[in-house]
Design a protein around this motif. Structure first.
Motif, PDB file in Angstrom:
ATOM      1  N   VAL A 182      -1.758  -6.140   3.660  1.00 48.86           N
ATOM      2  CA  VAL A 182      -3.044  -5.875   4.332  1.00 48.86           C
ATOM      3  C   VAL A 182      -3.770  -7.082   4.664  1.00 48.86           C
ATOM      4  O   VAL A 182      -4.100  -7.237   6.060  1.00 48.86           O
ATOM      5  N   TYR A 183      -4.083  -7.943   3.741  1.00 52.78           N
ATOM      6  CA  TYR A 183      -4.886  -9.158   4.194  1.00 52.78           C
ATOM      7  C   TYR A 183      -4.103 -10.142   5.188  1.00 52.78           C
ATOM      8  O   TYR A 183      -5.039 -10.408   5.941  1.00 52.78           O
ATOM      9  N   THR A 184      -2.653 -10.388   4.930  1.00 55.41           N
ATOM     10  CA  THR A 184      -2.233 -11.317   5.672  1.00 55.41           C
ATOM     11  C   THR A 184      -2.257 -10.496   7.084  1.00 55.41           C
ATOM     12  O   THR A 184      -2.221 -11.384   8.282  1.00 55.41           O
ATOM     13  N   LEU A 185      -1.916  -9.217   7.391  1.00 58.32           N
ATOM     14  CA  LEU A 185      -1.771  -8.701   8.561  1.00 58.32           C
ATOM     15  C   LEU A 185      -3.046  -8.639   9.332  1.00 58.32           C
ATOM     16  O   LEU A 185      -3.208  -8.938  10.416  1.00 58.32           O
ATOM     17  N   MET A 186      -4.467  -8.469   8.520  1.00 56.24           N
ATOM     18  CA  MET A 186      -5.643  -8.584   9.102  1.00 56.24           C
ATOM     19  C   MET A 186      -5.894 -10.070   9.583  1.00 56.24           C
ATOM     20  O   MET A 186      -6.632 -10.392  10.478  1.00 56.24           O
ATOM     21  N   ARG A 187      -5.522 -11.040   8.839  1.00 57.15           N
ATOM     22  CA  ARG A 187      -5.737 -12.149   9.341  1.00 57.15           C
ATOM     23  C   ARG A 187      -4.764 -12.822  10.485  1.00 57.15           C
ATOM     24  O   ARG A 187      -5.397 -13.603  11.428  1.00 57.15           O
ATOM     25  N   GLY A 188      -3.562 -12.623  10.511  1.00 58.82           N
ATOM     26  CA  GLY A 188      -2.535 -13.132  11.290  1.00 58.82           C
ATOM     27  C   GLY A 188      -2.434 -12.010  12.824  1.00 58.82           C
ATOM     28  O   GLY A 188      -2.061 -12.666  13.499  1.00 58.82           O
TER      29      GLY A 188
ATOM     30  N   MET B 227       2.402   2.335  13.722  1.00 58.55           N
ATOM     31  CA  MET B 227       3.150   2.387  12.705  1.00 58.55           C
ATOM     32  C   MET B 227       2.286   2.637  11.408  1.00 58.55           C
ATOM     33  O   MET B 227       2.771   3.284  10.631  1.00 58.55           O
ATOM     34  N   GLY B 228       0.776   2.459  11.656  1.00 47.82           N
ATOM     35  CA  GLY B 228      -0.051   2.848  10.683  1.00 47.82           C
ATOM     36  C   GLY B 228      -0.198   4.405  10.617  1.00 47.82           C
ATOM     37  O   GLY B 228      -0.179   5.011   9.481  1.00 47.82           O
ATOM     38  N   ALA B 229      -0.343   5.095  11.690  1.00 46.27           N
ATOM     39  CA  ALA B 229      -0.532   6.180  11.929  1.00 46.27           C
ATOM     40  C   ALA B 229       0.907   7.189  11.343  1.00 46.27           C
ATOM     41  O   ALA B 229       0.721   8.209  10.443  1.00 46.27           O
ATOM     42  N   VAL B 230       2.105   6.484  11.519  1.00 43.01           N
ATOM     43  CA  VAL B 230       3.234   7.113  11.032  1.00 43.01           C
ATOM     44  C   VAL B 230       3.228   6.976   9.611  1.00 43.01           C
ATOM     45  O   VAL B 230       3.667   8.047   8.700  1.00 43.01           O
TER      46      VAL B 230
ATOM     47  N   ILE C  75       0.465   5.531  -1.664  1.00 43.79           N
ATOM     48  CA  ILE C  75       0.130   4.080  -1.566  1.00 43.79           C
ATOM     49  C   ILE C  75       0.533   3.871  -0.264  1.00 43.79           C
ATOM     50  O   ILE C  75       0.053   3.127   1.013  1.00 43.79           O
ATOM     51  N   VAL C  76       1.875   4.185   0.394  1.00 39.68           N
ATOM     52  CA  VAL C  76       2.360   4.281   1.633  1.00 39.68           C
ATOM     53  C   VAL C  76       1.382   4.845   2.597  1.00 39.68           C
ATOM     54  O   VAL C  76       0.914   4.386   3.789  1.00 39.68           O
ATOM     55  N   SER C  77       0.848   5.998   2.422  1.00 41.42           N
ATOM     56  CA  SER C  77      -0.153   6.701   3.225  1.00 41.42           C
ATOM     57  C   SER C  77      -1.571   5.932   3.417  1.00 41.42           C
ATOM     58  O   SER C  77      -1.836   5.859   4.548  1.00 41.42           O
ATOM     59  N   GLN C  78      -2.088   5.772   2.150  1.00 41.40           N
ATOM     60  CA  GLN C  78      -3.231   5.067   2.240  1.00 41.40           C
ATOM     61  C   GLN C  78      -3.105   3.427   2.979  1.00 41.40           C
ATOM     62  O   GLN C  78      -4.141   3.367   3.682  1.00 41.40           O
ATOM     63  N   VAL C  79      -2.214   2.861   2.605  1.00 46.05           N
ATOM     64  CA  VAL C  79      -1.948   1.633   3.240  1.00 46.05           C
ATOM     65  C   VAL C  79      -1.869   1.881   4.944  1.00 46.05           C
ATOM     66  O   VAL C  79      -2.396   1.129   5.749  1.00 46.05           O
ATOM     67  N   GLY C  80      -1.322   3.189   5.361  1.00 42.01           N
ATOM     68  CA  GLY C  80      -1.269   3.321   6.764  1.00 42.01           C
ATOM     69  C   GLY C  80      -2.594   3.167   7.638  1.00 42.01           C
ATOM     70  O   GLY C  80      -2.863   3.021   8.566  1.00 42.01           O
ATOM     71  N   TYR C  81      -3.681   3.753   6.829  1.00 41.14           N
ATOM     72  CA  TYR C  81      -4.979   3.787   7.486  1.00 41.14           C
ATOM     73  C   TYR C  81      -5.345   2.256   7.719  1.00 41.14           C
ATOM     74  O   TYR C  81      -5.882   1.890   8.564  1.00 41.14           O
ATOM     75  N   MET C  82      -5.088   1.357   6.557  1.00 48.40           N
ATOM     76  CA  MET C  82      -5.525   0.258   6.656  1.00 48.40           C
ATOM     77  C   MET C  82      -4.713  -0.665   8.066  1.00 48.40           C
ATOM     78  O   MET C  82      -5.214  -1.311   8.816  1.00 48.40           O
TER      79      MET C  82
END
Length: 571
Positions: free
Chosen positions: A238-244, A254-257, A280-287
């Motif tokens: 999540v951090y790397t996606l947020m940075r990059g 993808m997050g909503a799915v 974990i899959v579901s909650q990371v989806g929000y992020m």
């Protein structure tokens, strides 16, 4: 030589926290008994002090072969993740105090240190080194459960993440060839470099259909290892996606799915840790959805939710782990009535369950509603509705189904006792943060990357919507109680595709490959045959592999991966 390798390390009094924890972990086998417990606590505390003492800036910048490297780069975004990783390392250390397994303790510390190494990495090559070290250390938290299923699941975990690492490295090489820079900032290039790095990050974030490694491996980890696993791999992604990759539109959908996918499978799950793993899959989806939207509020919401999620998800896994540790059972169909014998575990679990379900006065409420508000402000009604529905499914499975059939409901006849004191202390610390952040959200908001944070979760609209949603779900659950109970059944996920495809693909290569390729395969025939054999099997109610894997095979594949990586790098 100086032209090839020159270093500039401003602030020589700064010790990289990752090196402190990683190198310190190597001394764990030197100590025994209570002395070792004190040492592990001291090391975790020193790590936390080092992280919280880090001030924004650039550290350990140097040139290597003409490339600008930056091992340490601290800013608001990296620090908020490093802070919660350090807190979690301490909580996990306390939870595992009673465990007598040096390999597991060393692996957990190296894993946590590598996660902080990723957050502080200022260049992509340093990030890649820590990224791979996370993999090679975390897999031992699965293997140390010491049974054929955990060994097979861990090996598949290793293979999937090895592929992720190769994709990431290939993307880094292409990115450097296009830009001449390895700086880890927003990835603005087009073409293969962009997508290879993005997919490499998405695998670790468990974005469907690349997520089955998580729900297969985490339930098979050790009791304490699963707590560490729940905290670091997906959140570093999540951090790397947020940075990059902020404002990358594909991440919105993808997050909503992810949010819907995770809760759907969680409702069907019988194994308590598999149920939590799907969440974990579901909650990371929000992020991920917040990152895709990319506004200041959405990104702050993703960072805040990652912080809150690490703590309440670890608490959920600690509660589930305490059940497994004390009863030896992991299926809801085998549990029931435990609140009489494990009342503190039940209370701590419910605090985490309320947090993940976004009850007011808990951490999940003040973080999750920020992401929902960001989508409401941008009038994206479909995504907002999907995220809200996922929140309802979360309460249904984690807040109602699991506690009802494990702690309440029909007494299973188990006569157990409360978890060990150190496990309860760790759960109590995590529970404290779940409530404290919910009551004083400004404490968390001060760490978020975009300041000032002008958001109030406790508006009448937020409160009424969440309470109505949760109360309605509770009503439906008890009205349909006899239909929502756990069942012994197989749930087929996306991993079924490559379980079936792997034997055919390898068989095709055996039949139609060139002579040189056949010669290469001859040297790998034994491990390849084991992969085909295991991939074609579908044993047990959860579809996990039941074939053991030799350590030599693991070493062989890691050696192949490293050789390929070096070849790609120098060519």
């Amino acid at each position: 030589m100086h032209e090839l390798f020159s270093i500039n390390w401003p602030g020589m009094d700064w010790l990289h926290p990752s090196l402190l924890l990683i190198l310190g972990s190597l001394l764990i086998p030197v100590f025994r008994g209570a002395v070792q417990q004190v040492y592990r606590l001291t090391l975790a505390a020193a790590f936390m002090v080092a992280v919280f003492s880090t001030v924004p800036g650039v550290y350990a910048s140097f040139q290597f072969l003409g490339m600008d490297m930056m091992m340490g780069r601290a800013d608001q975004l990296s620090l908020v993740f490093a802070y919660v990783f350090a807190i979690m390392a301490m909580i996990g250390t306390i939870y595992a105090l009673h465990v007598k397994d040096n390999v597991q303790h060393m692996a957990g510390f190296i894993y946590a240190g590598s996660a902080v190494g990723v957050t502080f990495a200022g260049d992509l090559l340093t990030l890649y080194v820590f990224w791979e070290l996370m993999l090679l250390s975390s897999v031992w938290l699965i293997w140390r459960n010491r049974n054929p299923i955990s060994f097979a699941s861990g090996f598949r975990y290793l293979l999937v993440h090895a592929v992720s690492g190769v994709l990431l490295l290939a993307g880094i090489v292409l990115y450097y060839s296009q830009t001449g820079s390895l700086a880890f900032e927003r990835i603005d290039v087009e073409g293969a470099a962009f997508w290879l790095i993005l997919v490499g990050f998405m695998v670790n974030a468990a974005v469907p259909p690349l997520h089955a490694w998580l729900t297969d491996a985490y339930p098979e980890a050790t009791v304490t290892g699963a707590v560490f696993l729940s905290a670091f791999t997906t959140k570093t992604a999540v951090y790397t996606l947020m940075r990059g990759f902020p404002e990358t539109e594909v991440l919105i959908w993808m997050g909503a799915v992810m949010t819907i996918w995770g809760v759907t499978y969680a409702v069907l799950a019988n194994n308590i840790r598999r149920l939590l793993a799907y969440h974990i899959v579901s909650q990371v989806g929000y992020m991920v959805a917040g990152i895709g939207l990319g506004t200041a509020m959405a990104l702050n919401g993703s960072a805040a939710h990652a912080f809150a999620h690490i703590l309440y998800k670890a608490l959920l896994f600690m509660g589930a782990g305490a059940i497994i540790y004390m009863t030896g059972r992991a299926k809801l169909t085998q549990l029931g009535g435990l609140y009489r014998y494990m009342p503190l575990t039940f209370i701590f679990y419910m605090i985490a369950a309320f947090s993940i379900s976004a009850f007011p006065l808990t951490s999940g409420f003040v973080s999750k509603t920020m992401i929902l508000e960001a989508y409401a402000e941008n009038q994206m009604a479909i995504i907002w509705l999907m995220l809200s529905l996922a929140s309802a499914g979360t309460f249904l499975s984690v807040g109602l189904k699991l506690p009802w059939f494990a702690f309440m409901g029909k007494d299973s006849g188990l006569r157990t006792k409360e978890a060990p004191t150190n496990m309860l202390v760790a759960m109590g610390i995590a529970a404290f943060f779940c409530i404290y952040i919910g009551i004083r959200p400004e404490w968390l908001y001060q760490f978020l990357p975009f300041q000032p944070v002008e958001y109030n979760a406790y508006t009448m609209g937020h409160l009424l919507w969440e309470l109505q949603l949760l109360l309605f779900v509770g009503l439906i659950f008890f009205l349909l109680l006899k239909y929502v109970g756990p069942k012994e059944k197989i749930t087929i996920d996306t991993d079924w595709i490559y379980r079936k495809a792997a034997p055919r693909a390898v068989g095709f290569v055996h039949q139609h490959g060139t002579a040189a390729w056949h010669a290469f395969l001859a040297g790998l025939r034994w491990p390849l045959d084991r992969i085909v054999d295991a991939a074609s099997r579908h044993h047990g109610p959860q579809g996990t592999l039941a074939r053991t894997w030799p350590t030599g095979s693991m070493v062989l594949w890691v050696a192949v991966l490293l050789a390929a990586s070096l070849l790609i790098y120098y060519l």
